[in-house]
Design an enzyme around this catalytic site. Structure first.
Site, PDB file in Angstrom:
ATOM      1  N   ARG A 108      46.416  34.354  42.413  1.00 46.05           N
ATOM      2  CA  ARG A 108      45.868  33.231  41.646  1.00 46.05           C
ATOM      3  C   ARG A 108      44.874  33.754  40.619  1.00 46.05           C
ATOM      4  O   ARG A 108      43.926  34.434  40.976  1.00 46.05           O
ATOM      5  CB  ARG A 108      45.130  32.245  42.560  1.00 46.05           C
ATOM      6  CG  ARG A 108      45.991  31.561  43.536  1.00 46.05           C
ATOM      7  CD  ARG A 108      45.361  30.308  44.063  1.00 46.05           C
ATOM      8  NE  ARG A 108      44.028  30.459  44.643  1.00 46.05           N
ATOM      9  CZ  ARG A 108      43.319  29.437  45.123  1.00 46.05           C
ATOM     10  NH1 ARG A 108      43.804  28.219  45.062  1.00 46.05           N
ATOM     11  NH2 ARG A 108      42.142  29.632  45.657  1.00 46.05           N
ATOM     12  N   ASP A 207      41.761  38.335  51.975  1.00 43.90           N
ATOM     13  CA  ASP A 207      40.534  39.106  52.201  1.00 43.90           C
ATOM     14  C   ASP A 207      40.247  39.265  53.686  1.00 43.90           C
ATOM     15  O   ASP A 207      39.812  40.330  54.133  1.00 43.90           O
ATOM     16  CB  ASP A 207      39.351  38.430  51.513  1.00 43.90           C
ATOM     17  CG  ASP A 207      39.365  38.662  50.010  1.00 43.90           C
ATOM     18  OD1 ASP A 207      40.049  39.595  49.560  1.00 43.90           O
ATOM     19  OD2 ASP A 207      38.688  37.906  49.293  1.00 43.90           O
TER      20      ASP A 207
HETATM   21  C1  PRP Z   1      46.310  33.096  48.283  1.00 38.86           C
HETATM   22  C2  PRP Z   1      47.333  32.684  49.318  1.00 38.86           C
HETATM   23  C3  PRP Z   1      48.390  32.032  48.467  1.00 38.86           C
HETATM   24  C4  PRP Z   1      47.580  31.383  47.370  1.00 38.86           C
HETATM   25  C5  PRP Z   1      47.473  29.908  47.634  1.00 38.86           C
HETATM   26  O1  PRP Z   1      46.684  34.243  47.626  1.00 38.86           O
HETATM   27  O2  PRP Z   1      47.788  33.750  50.095  1.00 38.86           O
HETATM   28  O3  PRP Z   1      49.337  32.943  47.939  1.00 38.86           O
HETATM   29  O4  PRP Z   1      46.272  31.968  47.410  1.00 38.86           O
HETATM   30  O5  PRP Z   1      46.820  29.256  46.606  1.00 38.86           O
HETATM   31  P1  PRP Z   1      47.561  28.210  45.669  1.00 38.86           P
HETATM   32  O6  PRP Z   1      48.331  27.304  46.543  1.00 38.86           O
HETATM   33  O7  PRP Z   1      46.428  27.515  44.961  1.00 38.86           O
HETATM   34  O8  PRP Z   1      48.426  28.968  44.699  1.00 38.86           O
HETATM   35  P2  PRP Z   1      45.743  34.936  46.520  1.00 38.86           P
HETATM   36  O9  PRP Z   1      46.023  34.365  45.181  1.00 38.86           O
HETATM   37  O10 PRP Z   1      44.339  34.901  46.987  1.00 38.86           O
HETATM   38  O11 PRP Z   1      46.312  36.405  46.473  1.00 38.86           O
HETATM   39  P3  PRP Z   1      46.082  37.601  47.503  1.00 38.86           P
HETATM   40  O12 PRP Z   1      46.730  37.186  48.820  1.00 38.86           O
HETATM   41  O13 PRP Z   1      46.790  38.741  46.890  1.00 38.86           O
HETATM   42  O14 PRP Z   1      44.615  37.808  47.656  1.00 38.86           O
HETATM   43  N1  URA Z   2      43.951  30.998  49.238  1.00 33.53           N
HETATM   44  C1  URA Z   2      43.291  31.316  50.380  1.00 33.53           C
HETATM   45  O1  URA Z   2      43.437  32.445  50.889  1.00 33.53           O
HETATM   46  N2  URA Z   2      42.493  30.390  50.944  1.00 33.53           N
HETATM   47  C2  URA Z   2      42.307  29.166  50.416  1.00 33.53           C
HETATM   48  O2  URA Z   2      41.563  28.345  50.971  1.00 33.53           O
HETATM   49  C3  URA Z   2      42.996  28.851  49.223  1.00 33.53           C
HETATM   50  C4  URA Z   2      43.810  29.784  48.660  1.00 33.53           C
END
Ligand code: PRP
Ligand code: URA
Length: 213
Positions: A108, A207
């Site tokens: 995101r 994270d």
């Molecule tokens: C998180 C999670 C989803 C997304 C959900 O990933 O694992 O993929 O956010 O959010 P949304 O419904 O608003 O799109 P993140 O973007 O944090 O990526 P990461 O797992 O690589 O840290």
């Molecule tokens: N992605 C996450 O990991 N947690 C949230 O709450 C929303 C998006």
């Protein structure tokens, strides 16, 4: 509220709810968090595959010949959304060790919350496969909708989405964009906060899984 979403199944099993309670707790260690995502995924995998079609085969037990039933030839394919979806793969593979695994890389964008795509790899013959997209969090729904769109643009016809926590905003967005995609979750949470995190949620799943914050 879950009843107002025809695309949503909330799994209420007591063991799932118990493990989810520990997962949400901010005091839960990284090690326990990983183990719980894995265990929850396996329990969810059991429920998500409930409707798989069976086909009869003839076998011989030590005593006699009989008809037994095996999962029929559908090519089930897991697709974790990187990064956090990776934590769900092993739990599903323990139930279905032979299935193939694709990967979709999305994150995101910090300010806009729009998904940025950086990797896509799925097995051949997508039209003949049943895809199960794995991502613990369905927040705004931007990432999930993009993941499904990418799969369909590359030939997928049947897609399910499995998350551990969903926000109503994300479920609605998936319903509007891909009404054919069924979502399974262990919880439909209350809402998103002003920066797109799920409330009460469990924080940033990536994270917490990988210790990057
Ligand atoms: C998180 C999670 C989803 C997304 C959900 O990933 O694992 O993929 O956010 O959010 P949304 O419904 O608003 O799109 P993140 O973007 O944090 O990526 P990461 O797992 O690589 O840290
Ligand atoms: N992605 C996450 O990991 N947690 C949230 O709450 C929303 C998006």
């Amino acid at each position: 509220m879950a009843e107002s979403f025809p695309n949503l199944t909330v799994l209420q099993h007591p063991l799932l709810q118990h493990k989810l309670a520990v997962l949400r707790d901010k005091h839960t260690s990284k090690k326990t968090f990983r183990e719980l995502v894995d265990e929850i995924s396996m329990l969810m995998g059991y429920e998500v595959t409930k409707g798989l079609p069976l086909e009869p085969i003839q076998i011989e037990t030590p005593l006699e010949r009989t008809t037994a039933y095996i999962v029929s030839g559908k090519k089930l394919t897991l697709v974790p959304v990187l990064r956090a979806g990776l934590g769900m793969v092993e739990g599903f593979l323990r139930l279905m060790p032979s299935v193939r695994v694709g990967h979709i890389g999305l994150y995101r964008e910090h300010d806009t919350l729009r998904p940025v795509s950086y990797y896509f790899k799925i097995p051949p013959e997508p039209a003949s496969r049943d895809f199960v997209v794995l991502d613990p969090m369905l927040a705004t729904g931007g990432s999930a909708v993009r993941a499904v769109s990418l799969l369909k643009e590359n030939g997928a016809a049947r897609v399910r989405f499995v998350c551990i926590v969903a926000a109503p905003e994300g479920v609605r967005r998936m319903l509007d964009a891909h009404p054919d995609v069924q979502i399974w979750t262990a919880s439909l949470d209350r809402q998103l906060n002003e920066v797109g995190y799920i409330l009460p949620g469990l924080g940033d799943a990536g994270d917490r899984l990988f210790g990057t914050r």
